[in-house]
Design a protein around this motif. Sequence first.
Motif, PDB file in Angstrom:
ATOM      1  N   UNK A 109       1.028  -1.166  -0.031  1.00  0.00           N
ATOM      2  CA  UNK A 109       0.131  -0.512   0.037  1.00  0.00           C
ATOM      3  C   UNK A 109       0.840   1.240   0.163  1.00  0.00           C
ATOM      4  N   UNK A 110       1.161   1.843  -1.107  1.00  0.00           N
ATOM      5  CA  UNK A 110       2.096   3.139  -1.364  1.00  0.00           C
ATOM      6  C   UNK A 110       1.552   4.701  -0.687  1.00  0.00           C
ATOM      7  N   UNK A 111       2.430   4.739  -0.494  1.00  0.00           N
ATOM      8  CA  UNK A 111       2.400   6.334   0.524  1.00  0.00           C
ATOM      9  C   UNK A 111       1.011   6.961  -0.139  1.00  0.00           C
ATOM     10  N   UNK A 112       1.682   7.778  -1.163  1.00  0.00           N
ATOM     11  CA  UNK A 112       0.788   8.821  -2.069  1.00  0.00           C
ATOM     12  C   UNK A 112      -0.055   7.886  -3.126  1.00  0.00           C
ATOM     13  N   UNK A 113      -1.445   7.527  -3.488  1.00  0.00           N
ATOM     14  CA  UNK A 113      -2.225   7.209  -4.447  1.00  0.00           C
ATOM     15  C   UNK A 113      -2.796   8.839  -4.914  1.00  0.00           C
ATOM     16  N   UNK A 164     -12.213   5.121   2.994  1.00  0.00           N
ATOM     17  CA  UNK A 164     -12.363   4.209   2.024  1.00  0.00           C
ATOM     18  C   UNK A 164     -11.365   4.410   1.280  1.00  0.00           C
ATOM     19  N   UNK A 165     -10.277   5.098   0.685  1.00  0.00           N
ATOM     20  CA  UNK A 165      -9.760   4.425  -0.296  1.00  0.00           C
ATOM     21  C   UNK A 165      -8.620   3.761  -0.174  1.00  0.00           C
ATOM     22  N   UNK A 166      -8.606   4.112   2.247  1.00  0.00           N
ATOM     23  CA  UNK A 166      -6.881   2.966   2.324  1.00  0.00           C
ATOM     24  C   UNK A 166      -7.667   1.613   1.518  1.00  0.00           C
ATOM     25  N   UNK A 167      -8.783   1.526   2.855  1.00  0.00           N
ATOM     26  CA  UNK A 167      -9.454   0.002   2.953  1.00  0.00           C
ATOM     27  C   UNK A 167      -8.832  -0.401   1.460  1.00  0.00           C
ATOM     28  N   UNK A 168      -9.431   0.450   0.138  1.00  0.00           N
ATOM     29  CA  UNK A 168      -9.319  -0.456  -1.009  1.00  0.00           C
ATOM     30  C   UNK A 168      -8.242  -1.102  -1.253  1.00  0.00           C
ATOM     31  N   UNK A 169      -7.121   0.602  -1.157  1.00  0.00           N
ATOM     32  CA  UNK A 169      -5.671  -0.133  -0.975  1.00  0.00           C
ATOM     33  C   UNK A 169      -5.662  -1.476  -0.843  1.00  0.00           C
ATOM     34  N   UNK A 170      -5.835  -1.860   0.666  1.00  0.00           N
ATOM     35  CA  UNK A 170      -5.697  -2.310   1.464  1.00  0.00           C
ATOM     36  C   UNK A 170      -6.540  -4.036   0.640  1.00  0.00           C
ATOM     37  N   UNK A 179       2.038 -13.096   1.127  1.00  0.00           N
ATOM     38  CA  UNK A 179       3.315 -13.401   2.846  1.00  0.00           C
ATOM     39  C   UNK A 179       3.700 -12.432   3.834  1.00  0.00           C
ATOM     40  N   UNK A 180       3.273 -11.404   3.355  1.00  0.00           N
ATOM     41  CA  UNK A 180       3.904  -9.923   3.600  1.00  0.00           C
ATOM     42  C   UNK A 180       3.304  -8.821   3.525  1.00  0.00           C
ATOM     43  N   UNK A 181       2.538  -8.496   4.049  1.00  0.00           N
ATOM     44  CA  UNK A 181       1.843  -6.475   3.927  1.00  0.00           C
ATOM     45  C   UNK A 181       2.878  -5.470   4.115  1.00  0.00           C
ATOM     46  N   UNK A 182       2.980  -4.827   3.075  1.00  0.00           N
ATOM     47  CA  UNK A 182       3.965  -3.799   3.079  1.00  0.00           C
ATOM     48  C   UNK A 182       2.587  -2.653   3.243  1.00  0.00           C
ATOM     49  N   UNK A 183       2.833  -1.676   4.384  1.00  0.00           N
ATOM     50  CA  UNK A 183       2.093  -0.493   4.040  1.00  0.00           C
ATOM     51  C   UNK A 183       2.770   0.525   4.453  1.00  0.00           C
ATOM     52  N   UNK A 184       2.772   1.991   3.664  1.00  0.00           N
ATOM     53  CA  UNK A 184       3.446   3.185   4.067  1.00  0.00           C
ATOM     54  C   UNK A 184       2.928   4.317   4.030  1.00  0.00           C
ATOM     55  N   UNK A 185       2.177   4.369   6.170  1.00  0.00           N
ATOM     56  CA  UNK A 185       1.399   5.131   6.767  1.00  0.00           C
ATOM     57  C   UNK A 185      -0.134   4.784   5.708  1.00  0.00           C
ATOM     58  N   UNK A 186      -0.376   3.754   6.524  1.00  0.00           N
ATOM     59  CA  UNK A 186      -1.805   3.473   5.933  1.00  0.00           C
ATOM     60  C   UNK A 186      -3.205   4.000   6.301  1.00  0.00           C
ATOM     61  N   UNK A 187      -2.342   5.116   7.720  1.00  0.00           N
ATOM     62  CA  UNK A 187      -3.570   5.715   7.932  1.00  0.00           C
ATOM     63  C   UNK A 187      -4.074   7.602   7.933  1.00  0.00           C
ATOM     64  N   UNK A 188      -3.157   7.661   6.567  1.00  0.00           N
ATOM     65  CA  UNK A 188      -2.791   8.871   5.449  1.00  0.00           C
ATOM     66  C   UNK A 188      -4.780   8.885   5.699  1.00  0.00           C
ATOM     67  N   UNK A 189      -4.710  10.438   6.055  1.00  0.00           N
ATOM     68  CA  UNK A 189      -6.009  10.971   5.094  1.00  0.00           C
ATOM     69  C   UNK A 189      -7.578  10.457   6.884  1.00  0.00           C
TER      70      UNK A 189
END
Lengths: 293, 265
Positions: A109-113, A164-170, A179-189
């Motif tokens: 999940x990238x930081x900026x989308x 909603x966007x963060x959840x969709x990206x997730x 096997x691994x999730x890499x989340x860059x500041x998933x709580x943005x916005x």
Amino acid sequence: MSGPTDLKTAPVPNAHSGADHECGHDHDHTQLSAEPNKSALISARRLTVIRQGRELLQKVDLDLWPSEIVTLIGPNGAGKTTLVKALLGLEALDGGTVFKSQGLVTGYVPQKFTLDPALPLTVERFLAVGLTQLASTEKIAATLKEVGALHVLSSQLHQISGGELQRVLLARALLRAPQILILDEPAQGVDLAGEVELYDLISSLSERYRMSVLLVSHDLHTVMARSNRVICLNRHVCCSGIPDTVSKHPEYERLFGAAAAKSIAIYRHDHDHHHDLSGSPAPSPVQAKEDEA
Amino acid sequence: MIEPFLMRAILAAIGLALIAAPLGCFVVWNRMSYFGETIAQASLLGVALALLLQLDLNTTVVAVSIAAAFVVIALSRQRVVPIDSVLGLMHHGTLALGVIVISSLKGQSVDLMGYLFGDIFAVSTQDLWWIGAIGVAVVLVMVKLWRPLLRVSVHEDLARAEGVNTTALRTGFTVVLALVIAVAIKIVGILLAIAFLIVPAVAARPFARNPETMVVVSAGLGVVSVVAGLTMSTSADIPGGPAIVLVMTVIAAASLLFAGRQVPR
């Protein structure tokens, strides 16, 4: 390089001066071998990234193990996003190696989308296109439901809220069965209540699917309880350890208890070099070198 | 009864409208309009070199356009000036060199206006075959690259992290783009070639909820513009290529004005 980078190989963590040393919990990274650990999911050694003469990452060592939640914290400009991108192979390395276990599937999940408004795209299509094999609508809907965003299935990606966007990206990351999730500041916005909810969701997903999670955050409070390990980064690994150890530390109350001290707390753990206490961007490499000398 | 020259013009322009639609949408989604414009402008240099060295015109135009595109890609890796400045540099540099080479062609009369604005009614049967062959190749490549291209258009880092080889993809797309622009130049000339790609795509945007719909609507509006433009051209005796582009532009402007206020839900 001298100083902080030597920390990782220093046999005694307390070798650096400083009476109130908050990094007593950095036992694990002092034990990292010089060679990548082949039994880890991802094992990075001496990662160095230099851009325009600035050392964004200085010989960073990192191991990520199955079924653990690791949180990467650090001030702005600490290189958190650069490190994540380096691990994902998105950033060219100027030194070091990244080992990945064979056939490793990562969800990112990238930081900026931001999607260009000229590109029409429904959430459903966005989720489907991320996969090599076309996923069924049922599978996509089930995953969206799992992250609590089923109601946006047929919405345009431009028109959903930040949360909603963060959840969709997730959901897009989850659909790859990583096997691994890499989340860059998933709580943005996302507001504070939503943030707690989102971290709870990530931690329950990690448990359910036995997925590892590498989480970039600057909010130690919210992520602490859900992390197995915290890594403090400021271009190099300042310290890392189990949150439990941190919380039992005598300094914990002073550092993390008072809200006012929160932003400072993260930066004050390593006393053989200086960080900007105000949390503003860290000093330039030239200054840093002088500081460390 | 439709005159053969008019029939060839209609077929060529419709063929172009169809193959330009998917390319045009990607150009719009990836903000590559000026990139395409630069490739098109560089082809004047291609025309000049073909005449000077007596090479095959089509091949030289395509080769020079692709070369210009890769010089732009190489120059865009620096981080001192933004990409539009690099494009401006290439755009004007190749134009200057092209004009110099053309002016040095002593004894040859060069129909500069023909190259700049195209001559749609001069399309030969051989040109039609050429357009058809490139059209089939482009459609095949686009079908093959569609999903990865879409993923990269949505979010490049995400696509790369998921395993899409963006460098190869960019290279492939650039070559296809240069080919389509070379076809467009045959029909509407260097200055209007990019309009065939981006204007119908822009016109289609407010009516689309999905990428594929945008391509289909874009192709449809392109075909409508070709028929309307060429009808206007023959009945009012105005140049064919500019007439088509004018119709496209009016449709696109109306679309943005009346339907572009909100994105369809």
